[in-house]
Write a protein that holds these residues in place. Structure first.
Motif, PDB file in Angstrom:
ATOM      1  N   LEU A  19       0.815  -1.211   0.000  1.00 59.45           N
ATOM      2  CA  LEU A  19       0.000   0.000   0.000  1.00 59.45           C
ATOM      3  C   LEU A  19       0.851   1.264   0.000  1.00 59.45           C
ATOM      4  N   GLU A  20       1.945   1.265   0.743  1.00 55.37           N
ATOM      5  CA  GLU A  20       2.821   2.440   0.793  1.00 55.37           C
ATOM      6  C   GLU A  20       3.349   2.784  -0.604  1.00 55.37           C
ATOM      7  N   ALA A  21       3.809   1.779  -1.344  1.00 57.01           N
ATOM      8  CA  ALA A  21       4.334   2.011  -2.693  1.00 57.01           C
ATOM      9  C   ALA A  21       3.244   2.528  -3.626  1.00 57.01           C
ATOM     10  N   GLU A  22       2.036   2.001  -3.493  1.00 61.06           N
ATOM     11  CA  GLU A  22       0.922   2.456  -4.329  1.00 61.06           C
ATOM     12  C   GLU A  22       0.603   3.925  -4.037  1.00 61.06           C
ATOM     13  N   ILE A  23       0.589   4.295  -2.766  1.00 63.84           N
ATOM     14  CA  ILE A  23       0.319   5.682  -2.384  1.00 63.84           C
ATOM     15  C   ILE A  23       1.387   6.595  -2.977  1.00 63.84           C
ATOM     16  N   GLU A  24       2.654   6.156  -2.904  1.00 64.58           N
ATOM     17  CA  GLU A  24       3.744   6.955  -3.476  1.00 64.58           C
ATOM     18  C   GLU A  24       3.604   7.073  -4.998  1.00 64.58           C
ATOM     19  N   ASP A  25       3.189   6.000  -5.671  1.00 63.95           N
ATOM     20  CA  ASP A  25       3.013   6.039  -7.127  1.00 63.95           C
ATOM     21  C   ASP A  25       1.944   7.048  -7.530  1.00 63.95           C
ATOM     22  N   TYR A  26       0.863   7.100  -6.775  1.00 63.05           N
ATOM     23  CA  TYR A  26      -0.248   7.973  -7.121  1.00 63.05           C
ATOM     24  C   TYR A  26      -0.058   9.423  -6.668  1.00 63.05           C
ATOM     25  N   PHE A  27       0.553   9.616  -5.483  1.00 66.34           N
ATOM     26  CA  PHE A  27       0.496  10.943  -4.868  1.00 66.34           C
ATOM     27  C   PHE A  27       1.836  11.577  -4.513  1.00 66.34           C
ATOM     28  N   GLY A  28       2.895  10.799  -4.358  1.00 64.37           N
ATOM     29  CA  GLY A  28       4.187  11.350  -3.993  1.00 64.37           C
ATOM     30  C   GLY A  28       4.781  10.638  -2.796  1.00 64.37           C
ATOM     31  N   GLU A  29       5.939  11.092  -2.387  1.00 60.84           N
ATOM     32  CA  GLU A  29       6.703  10.430  -1.341  1.00 60.84           C
ATOM     33  C   GLU A  29       5.997  10.461   0.022  1.00 60.84           C
ATOM     34  N   TYR A  36      -4.657   6.593  13.426  1.00 60.24           N
ATOM     35  CA  TYR A  36      -6.088   6.810  13.244  1.00 60.24           C
ATOM     36  C   TYR A  36      -6.805   5.531  13.650  1.00 60.24           C
ATOM     37  N   LYS A  37      -7.649   5.616  14.672  1.00 63.55           N
ATOM     38  CA  LYS A  37      -8.406   4.463  15.172  1.00 63.55           C
ATOM     39  C   LYS A  37      -7.507   3.257  15.441  1.00 63.55           C
ATOM     40  N   GLY A  38      -6.333   3.499  15.976  1.00 61.23           N
ATOM     41  CA  GLY A  38      -5.420   2.423  16.340  1.00 61.23           C
ATOM     42  C   GLY A  38      -4.570   1.874  15.212  1.00 61.23           C
ATOM     43  N   SER A  39      -4.691   2.430  14.017  1.00 58.85           N
ATOM     44  CA  SER A  39      -3.899   1.984  12.872  1.00 58.85           C
ATOM     45  C   SER A  39      -2.998   3.122  12.399  1.00 58.85           C
ATOM     46  N   ASP A  40      -1.829   2.770  11.890  1.00 56.01           N
ATOM     47  CA  ASP A  40      -0.913   3.774  11.337  1.00 56.01           C
ATOM     48  C   ASP A  40      -1.213   3.980   9.863  1.00 56.01           C
ATOM     49  N   LEU A  41      -1.521   5.230   9.492  1.00 55.68           N
ATOM     50  CA  LEU A  41      -1.791   5.583   8.109  1.00 55.68           C
ATOM     51  C   LEU A  41      -0.600   6.344   7.555  1.00 55.68           C
ATOM     52  N   TYR A  42      -0.403   6.247   6.256  1.00 55.33           N
ATOM     53  CA  TYR A  42       0.708   6.934   5.594  1.00 55.33           C
ATOM     54  C   TYR A  42       0.339   8.385   5.313  1.00 55.33           C
ATOM     55  N   VAL A  43       1.326   9.278   5.458  1.00 53.77           N
ATOM     56  CA  VAL A  43       1.116  10.702   5.213  1.00 53.77           C
ATOM     57  C   VAL A  43       2.023  11.150   4.072  1.00 53.77           C
ATOM     58  N   VAL A  44       1.419  11.823   3.092  1.00 49.16           N
ATOM     59  CA  VAL A  44       2.167  12.472   2.016  1.00 49.16           C
ATOM     60  C   VAL A  44       2.040  13.967   2.299  1.00 49.16           C
TER      61      VAL A  44
END
Length: 131
Positions: A19-29, A36-44
């Motif tokens: 998922l991290e690589a997909e987020i970087e492909d679509y939106f940036g580093e 968030y609700k006990g889970s770590d979400l990626y921030v761009v």
């Protein structure tokens, strides 16, 4: 923050194993994570598309239920985007959001909207519309 369900019988980790690589492909580093609700979400923090100010996305885990995709797209005001000459980037931003959500959830924009409407209709705490 909006949460999106996957199609029936499908799981986020199967649709997007990295998922991290997909987020970087679509939106940036990816610059970090946020809880968030006990889970770590990626921030761009500095997205590639100038329409976005910040993007937070990742899997939210629920015990006994399928994971959901949580996403928060923080966008600059439209007037500011147009004044900076980035109007064309706005169309690219919409495409990037829709393409990412379709790939992650397997649901198109209409299907996602319908699902969100049903969730609100089924919410006992939602205010009743009185005409």
């Amino acid at each position: 923050m909006k949460e999106y369900k996957m199609r029936r019988g499908e799981y986020l980790e199967e649709r997007m194993p990295d998922l991290e690589a997909e987020i970087e492909d679509y939106f940036g580093e990816v610059s970090g994570t946020e809880e968030y609700k006990g889970s770590d979400l990626y921030v761009v923090a500095d997205p590639d598309n100038p329409v976005f100010e910040r993007i937070t996305a990742g899997a939210v885990e629920y015990s006994g239920k399928k994971d959901k995709l949580a996403v928060d797209f923080e966008e600059r005001p439209a007037e500011e985007v147009i004044a900076d000459g980035d109007a064309e980037a706005a169309a690219d931003a919409v495409d990037a959001k829709n393409d990412f959500l379709l790939e992650a959830t397997g649901r198109d924009a209409k299907s996602r909207r319908d699902s969100m409407k049903r969730a609100v209709e089924d919410d006992p705490d939602a205010p009743d519309d009185v005409a």
